[in-house]
Structures are given as C-alpha cells and as structure tokens.
Enzyme design. Structure first.
Site, short mmCIF file in Angstrom:
data_model
loop_
_atom_site.label_atom_id
_atom_site.label_comp_id
_atom_site.label_asym_id
_atom_site.label_seq_id
_atom_site.Cartn_x
_atom_site.Cartn_y
_atom_site.Cartn_z
CG ASP A 4 -87.76 -8.68 -76.74
OD1 ASP A 4 -86.59 -8.63 -76.70
OD2 ASP A 4 -88.16 -9.48 -77.44
N GLY A 6 -81.95 -4.11 -77.00
CA GLY A 6 -80.71 -4.32 -78.05
C GLY A 6 -81.20 -3.34 -79.14
CG HIS A 20 -79.31 -5.05 -71.59
ND1 HIS A 20 -80.47 -5.57 -71.99
CD2 HIS A 20 -78.06 -5.70 -72.30
CE1 HIS A 20 -80.07 -6.72 -73.14
NE2 HIS A 20 -78.76 -6.55 -73.18
CD GLU A 79 -83.52 -21.10 -73.71
OE1 GLU A 79 -84.13 -20.00 -73.18
OE2 GLU A 79 -83.87 -22.08 -73.69
CG LEU A 109 -95.39 -6.77 -56.27
CD1 LEU A 109 -96.73 -7.12 -57.30
CD2 LEU A 109 -94.84 -5.71 -56.89
CB SER A 113 -88.90 -16.28 -75.78
OG SER A 113 -88.75 -15.73 -77.06
CD GLU A 146 -107.46 -12.89 -72.19
OE1 GLU A 146 -107.49 -12.28 -73.57
OE2 GLU A 146 -108.45 -13.72 -72.02
C1 IPE Z 1 -86.63 -13.13 -73.95
O1 IPE Z 1 -86.29 -12.30 -74.97
C2 IPE Z 1 -85.72 -13.07 -72.62
C3 IPE Z 1 -85.78 -11.95 -72.00
C4 IPE Z 1 -86.62 -11.22 -72.08
C5 IPE Z 1 -84.95 -12.19 -70.79
P1 IPE Z 1 -84.97 -12.84 -75.97
O2 IPE Z 1 -85.01 -11.60 -76.80
O3 IPE Z 1 -84.13 -13.45 -75.64
O4 IPE Z 1 -85.96 -13.81 -76.79
P2 IPE Z 1 -85.66 -14.27 -78.37
O5 IPE Z 1 -84.40 -14.79 -78.58
O6 IPE Z 1 -86.08 -13.19 -79.37
O7 IPE Z 1 -86.89 -15.15 -78.51
C1 IPE Z 2 -84.50 -8.09 -73.73
O1 IPE Z 2 -83.94 -7.13 -74.85
C2 IPE Z 2 -83.51 -8.16 -72.48
C3 IPE Z 2 -82.71 -9.30 -72.37
C4 IPE Z 2 -82.82 -10.37 -72.95
C5 IPE Z 2 -82.01 -9.54 -71.34
P1 IPE Z 2 -82.95 -7.66 -75.81
O2 IPE Z 2 -81.55 -7.69 -75.45
O3 IPE Z 2 -83.40 -9.16 -76.21
O4 IPE Z 2 -83.52 -6.81 -77.20
P2 IPE Z 2 -83.64 -6.96 -78.66
O5 IPE Z 2 -84.61 -7.89 -78.86
O6 IPE Z 2 -82.05 -7.42 -79.03
O7 IPE Z 2 -84.02 -5.74 -79.22
MG MG Z 3 -84.79 -9.67 -77.62
#
Ligand code: IPE
Ligand code: IPE
Ligand code: MG
Length: 251
Positions: free
Chosen positions: A30, A33, A47, A77, A141, A206, A217
């Site tokens: 995560d 973005g 990404h 989602e 793996l 999520s 853990e």
């Molecule tokens: C969870 O992250 C999904 C992935 C990392 C692929 P999100 O960024 O989509 O989750 P929320 O919306 O913040 O819970």
């Molecule tokens: C996780 O990064 C990657 C995917 C969900 C594909 P995000 O795109 O959710 O990054 P943030 O949470 O917006 O920073």
């Molecule tokens: Mg995210």
C-alpha cells in the site's frame, strides 16, 4: 553478514542471519498513490515504481527460501477506482508477467493467482492462466498473487463448494471441519500466514486473507510501498523473529 547492497549501502541478510523465519509472508503493498502524489507524478507511475519494489521483494523472499509469499495486487474493491487507474493497473499486470515469467520459472517459483480470473480482459486472463500453467509443477517458492481478490468472496466460494458436496451426498455434514474449509480456499495445502505486512502506515486488513491470518503476526511499517527496501523487509522479518507466538497457550 549478507551481501553489500548498492542502493543504500546497507547489507542484505541471508537465511543464516535469522534465528526464525516465517513460512508464509503476506504483504499488502500500500502507498503507491501517496508516493506518486509526493513526487508530483501520475498515480500510474506510483504503481510502476511499486512493481520495482515487488521484484526485489520476491527475489529476496526466494533467496531466503521462505515457502510462500502472498501479495495483494488488486482487490475486488479496486475496480471502483477511475477508469484510467484501472487501465494502468491492467497494463502493469501484462508487463509484470511478460518480463518476470522466465526468471521466476527458472528459479522454480510456483505462481498461483488468488481471485476470480474470469472478469479480467482476455489478454490479462491468458497471461495469468499461462503463468499458472507454466509454473504449476515448480517446487520452490509459492508466489500467490491476489488479483480481483476478496477474502469474503473467497470464503463464500469455499462455503458454496462445501454446500454443493453435502447436497450431492459426497460429503457428510458431520465431516465438515476447519480443514474442509481451508482445503477449499485458494491457499489450499499451504501453511497459514505467519507474518502480515502492510506498508504506508494504514492499519487494516481491507478484505485480505481473512481466514488465513487467524494467527498471523502483523507489522505496519510507515514507509510507502515504492520506498520499501529489502532492508526494510529484513527488519520486518527480524521483528517477526522476536515475536512470541502463543496460539492461546500460556507459555
Ligand atoms: C488494499 O489496498 C488493496 C491492495 C493493496 C491491492 P487499498 O488501498 O485498496 O485499501 P483501502 O481502500 O485503503 O482499505
Ligand atoms: C496500493 O497502493 C496498490 C493498489 C491498491 C493496487 P494505493 O494505490 O492504494 O496507494 P494509496 O493508498 O493511494 O497511497
Ligand atoms: Mg491504498
């Protein structure tokens, strides 16, 4: 100890540096973005940079001879994001498999896709099916890539499969156990998740591996996924080694 790492002049650890390693690591990648925003870049670039991190993390997991790595790449989602962002992610799926499959196969990595593949565009679906087919007999793996994955959907799928077998008389209700359920998850025959890491400081699941994380853990490093280094990973693994796992017992 370890090998010199050119990126930030810190050593990378080897298996011998750890007293205890998890058998199964799960990662919620995560922060792509926020990383893009911080660098005033398009989210697609976040990404893309995230995939660079992923390459290194897979390589290191394999080097450490950890049995299974599950990565959350696209949730059920995530279809709710903008059309442009979803398109960029779809392109990255193709790019990733096309560029990595040879090396992963050579390293004896077995790729499994966790999630319903039918909803993907044909090109993506073909690449995913081919990756699973090509690496299906590999014994190194196990790399679980969660795509169009949702933990609840996975449980519903397992419940339906059990219900069908009971209805058909192939399975007695009295014989339905925890094992019956875990055998029908995408991760059948794999160990439960020992360590769950979510980067970017968010502290939630999520809809990720709801059943498999029952006794995992958890670690929530603040670093955004594109900035997550192999050394950060090593630190997480060391922290895991220091955790006392009780499984309900009094030690
Ligand atoms: C969870 O992250 C999904 C992935 C990392 C692929 P999100 O960024 O989509 O989750 P929320 O919306 O913040 O819970
Ligand atoms: C996780 O990064 C990657 C995917 C969900 C594909 P995000 O795109 O959710 O990054 P943030 O949470 O917006 O920073
Ligand atoms: Mg995210």
């Amino acid at each position: 100890m370890g090998i010199f790492h050119p990126r930030n002049h810190r050593a990378i650890r080897t298996r011998e540096d750890f007293a205890k390693l998890p058998r199964h690591v799960a990662i919620i990648m995560d922060g792509n973005g926020r990383w893009a925003k911080k660098h005033k870049l398009n989210v697609a670039m976040g990404h893309r940079q995230g995939v660079e991190t992923l390459r290194e993390i897979i390589r290191h997991t394999d080097d450490l001879r950890i049995e299974a790595l599950t990565i959350y790449a696209f949730s059920t989602e995530n279809w709710n994001r903008s059309r442009e962002e979803v398109a960029a992610l779809m392109q990255l799926i193709l790019d990733f498999f096309r560029s990595e499959i040879d090396e992963l196969d050579e390293k004896n990595v077995r790729i499994l896709i966790l999630g319903e593949k039918d909803v993907f565009p044909e090109k993506q679906r073909d690449v995913l099916i081919e990756a699973e087919r090509r690496t299906g007999k590999n014994t190194g793996l196990t790399l679980n890539i969660c795509l169009n994955y949702g933990g609840r959907a996975e449980l519903v799928r397992a419940a339906k499969s059990i219900a069908q077998d009971v209805k058909d008389g192939a399975l007695a209700l009295a014989d339905v156990t925890e094992q019956t359920l875990s055998d029908r998850l995408y991760t059948a025959n794999q160990p439960d998740v020992d360590l769950m890491i979510r980067t970017s400081g968010e502290m939630r699941l999520s809809n990720f591996l709801l059943y498999q994380c029952a006794y995992a853990e958890f670690l929530f490093p603040k670093v955004l996924w594109p900035d997550f280094t192999v050394q950060d990973y090593d630190e997480a693994l060391l922290a895991y080694g220091g955790r006392e796992r009780r499984f309900g017992k009094r030690l």
